[in-house]
Design an enzyme around this catalytic site. Sequence first.
Site, PDB file in Angstrom:
ATOM      1  N   ALA A  50       0.806  -1.224   0.000  1.00  0.00           N
ATOM      2  CA  ALA A  50       0.000   0.000   0.000  1.00  0.00           C
ATOM      3  C   ALA A  50       0.840   1.277   0.000  1.00  0.00           C
ATOM      4  CB  ALA A  50      -0.956  -0.006   1.190  1.00  0.00           C
ATOM      5  N   GLY A  51       2.163   1.138  -0.037  1.00  0.00           N
ATOM      6  CA  GLY A  51       3.011   2.340  -0.092  1.00  0.00           C
ATOM      7  C   GLY A  51       2.822   3.258   1.099  1.00  0.00           C
ATOM      8  N   ALA A  60      11.515   0.672  -0.684  1.00  0.00           N
ATOM      9  CA  ALA A  60      10.846  -0.503  -1.265  1.00  0.00           C
ATOM     10  C   ALA A  60       9.330  -0.390  -1.143  1.00  0.00           C
ATOM     11  CB  ALA A  60      11.336  -1.774  -0.571  1.00  0.00           C
ATOM     12  N   GLU A 118      10.756   2.843  17.622  1.00  0.00           N
ATOM     13  CA  GLU A 118      10.562   1.779  16.628  1.00  0.00           C
ATOM     14  C   GLU A 118      11.115   0.444  17.113  1.00  0.00           C
ATOM     15  OE1 GLU A 118       9.322   2.311  13.094  1.00  0.00           O
ATOM     16  OE2 GLU A 118       8.447   4.105  13.979  1.00  0.00           O
ATOM     17  N   HIS A 167      15.582   2.630   9.415  1.00  0.00           N
ATOM     18  CA  HIS A 167      15.917   2.053  10.722  1.00  0.00           C
ATOM     19  C   HIS A 167      17.413   1.738  10.705  1.00  0.00           C
ATOM     20  CE1 HIS A 167      11.550   0.380  10.996  1.00  0.00           C
ATOM     21  NE2 HIS A 167      11.658   1.398  11.829  1.00  0.00           N
ATOM     22  N   CYS A 183      14.341  -7.606   9.980  1.00  0.00           N
ATOM     23  CA  CYS A 183      13.055  -6.962  10.315  1.00  0.00           C
ATOM     24  C   CYS A 183      12.062  -7.987  10.821  1.00  0.00           C
ATOM     25  CB  CYS A 183      12.430  -6.314   9.081  1.00  0.00           C
ATOM     26  SG  CYS A 183      13.417  -5.069   8.300  1.00  0.00           S
TER      27      CYS A 183
HETATM   28  O1  SUG Z   1       7.790   0.087   8.927  1.00  0.00           O
HETATM   29  N1  SUG Z   1       7.133  -1.518   5.892  1.00  0.00           N
HETATM   30  C1  SUG Z   1       7.771  -1.549   7.199  1.00  0.00           C
HETATM   31  C2  SUG Z   1       9.085  -2.271   7.127  1.00  0.00           C
HETATM   32  C3  SUG Z   1       9.671  -2.473   8.485  1.00  0.00           C
HETATM   33  C4  SUG Z   1      11.082  -2.930   8.432  1.00  0.00           C
HETATM   34  N2  SUG Z   1      11.570  -3.155   9.738  1.00  0.00           N
HETATM   35  C5  SUG Z   1      12.840  -3.018  10.131  1.00  0.00           C
HETATM   36  N3  SUG Z   1      13.721  -2.390   9.398  1.00  0.00           N
HETATM   37  N4  SUG Z   1      13.183  -3.488  11.265  1.00  0.00           N
HETATM   38  C6  SUG Z   1       7.953  -0.122   7.720  1.00  0.00           C
HETATM   39  O2  SUG Z   1       8.294   0.754   6.923  1.00  0.00           O
HETATM   40  C7  SUG Z   1       5.272  -1.086   4.364  1.00  0.00           C
HETATM   41  C8  SUG Z   1       3.777  -1.248   4.361  1.00  0.00           C
HETATM   42  C9  SUG Z   1       3.147  -0.848   3.064  1.00  0.00           C
HETATM   43  O3  SUG Z   1       3.668   0.052   2.404  1.00  0.00           O
HETATM   44  O4  SUG Z   1       2.091  -1.433   2.730  1.00  0.00           O
HETATM   45  C10 SUG Z   1       5.849  -1.131   5.767  1.00  0.00           C
HETATM   46  O5  SUG Z   1       5.171  -0.841   6.718  1.00  0.00           O
END
Ligand code: SUG
Length: 445
Positions: free
Chosen positions: A19-20, A27, A174, A250, A371
Amino acid sequence: MPAREFNFDGLVGPSHNYAGLSFGNVASFNNVKSVSNPKQAALQGLAKMRALAARGFAQAVLPPHGRPNFALLRRIGFGGSDADVIAAAFRDAPAILASAYSAAPMWSANAATVSPSADSADGHVHFTVANLNSKLHRSYEQEQTARTLRAIFADPGYFTVHDALPATPAFGDEGAANHTRLASEHGAPGVEMFVYGRVEFQPDAPAPKRFPARQTLEASQAVARLHGLSPQRTVFIAQDPAVVDLGVFHNDVIAVGNGNVLLYHAQAFFDEPATLAALQFAMGSIGQPFMPIRVARTEVAIDDAISSYLFNSQLLTRPDGRMALVVPLECRDNVAVARYLDGLVKSGGPIAELLSFDLHQSMRNGGGPACLRLRVALTAAEAGAMHQGVIMTEALYAQLVVWVERHYRDALAPADLADPQLALEVNSALEALAKILHLPGLYAF
Ligand code: SUG
């Protein structure tokens, strides 16, 4: 006290979608509105858990959260039946409906910060649930996370689970994604390293300009206080804001530590010499060697580090005492990173083995191996006192695969979130899961 590190991997939920929602996470932004495969995502995560458990690593699972979050949707003015709420939210606020449906709890490194009993003043294992308040879709995870952790770590003689910090920008937290523990053994007293991206009450402190810094110094300090950590063994480090602006949202996207080793990119920290000196000093104060492994820009450029997620790896101590690095397949596909990793393993240093996994579904949302897991170092008595139904075994793996095959879709497009049937499917999946894990009160249905 000897201890083992349990890795609690987040089990991907049935509503995994793109869903960005995470501005600053490259990513997540790049894959917005593409079609996800929740079934494959869950199976990829389970395959990693199973393989690591089979190699003798202590592995457990954290269950997904109930979705969509109807309480959130009703609180912001969507009313009527559940189907009405979904239809109106999809029509008027699709990004908010996607936020209410997010499967982001799969990235359990963000669930909490954990300090083992060897570090805390009262000898308890301490957890502080992360408030994740910089993103709407993550800001409400804290309620179920606290419930889950309290169900698993219920014994008050061993465990303390703190509520999340106040949900305000000063305390952006976080969890373990910005926290690393260095110690010669998991059961020995260690140095806890907190990395922050912003200081609320020092406006001239370094801060990124383009993307948000999610973790504040004030939050990290609060967690250290709550856990009763010794100031001599606690180090607060500023992230380099320039790399936050390149997508390092992070610290675990740019550094990973385990034992005495810190594997980090040269651009990870605002003041690299001061960071190394502080860690060296703190480790020296408890008579332990510190082994930094620095990856220079000439070895791996920052863009390659971010796109391959080289540093979002799990650095694990094997049963024989040497270390394995668990990387996503993307690291094998990137020529510079693959070359660096081959050299690292052949160098005769502490990292003896490379394990790569296909985590493509999670990676497309910016979530690599690190993660997906929350590290919890436990003595044998503590491990015996936690809920046993979440420990990964061949039998649990087999049950969970059958469960995923039965309850998960193999394609989820943005428009599918409008289907009221999806909410019912998620609900019945989670009811079945609570039974498999022997956690009847897990969800507040
Ligand atoms: O919080 N992605 C998560 C990825 C978390 C990665 N965690 C660590 N680095 N420990 C975030 O950004 C994307 C959801 C979306 O776009 O649908 C998302 O929430």
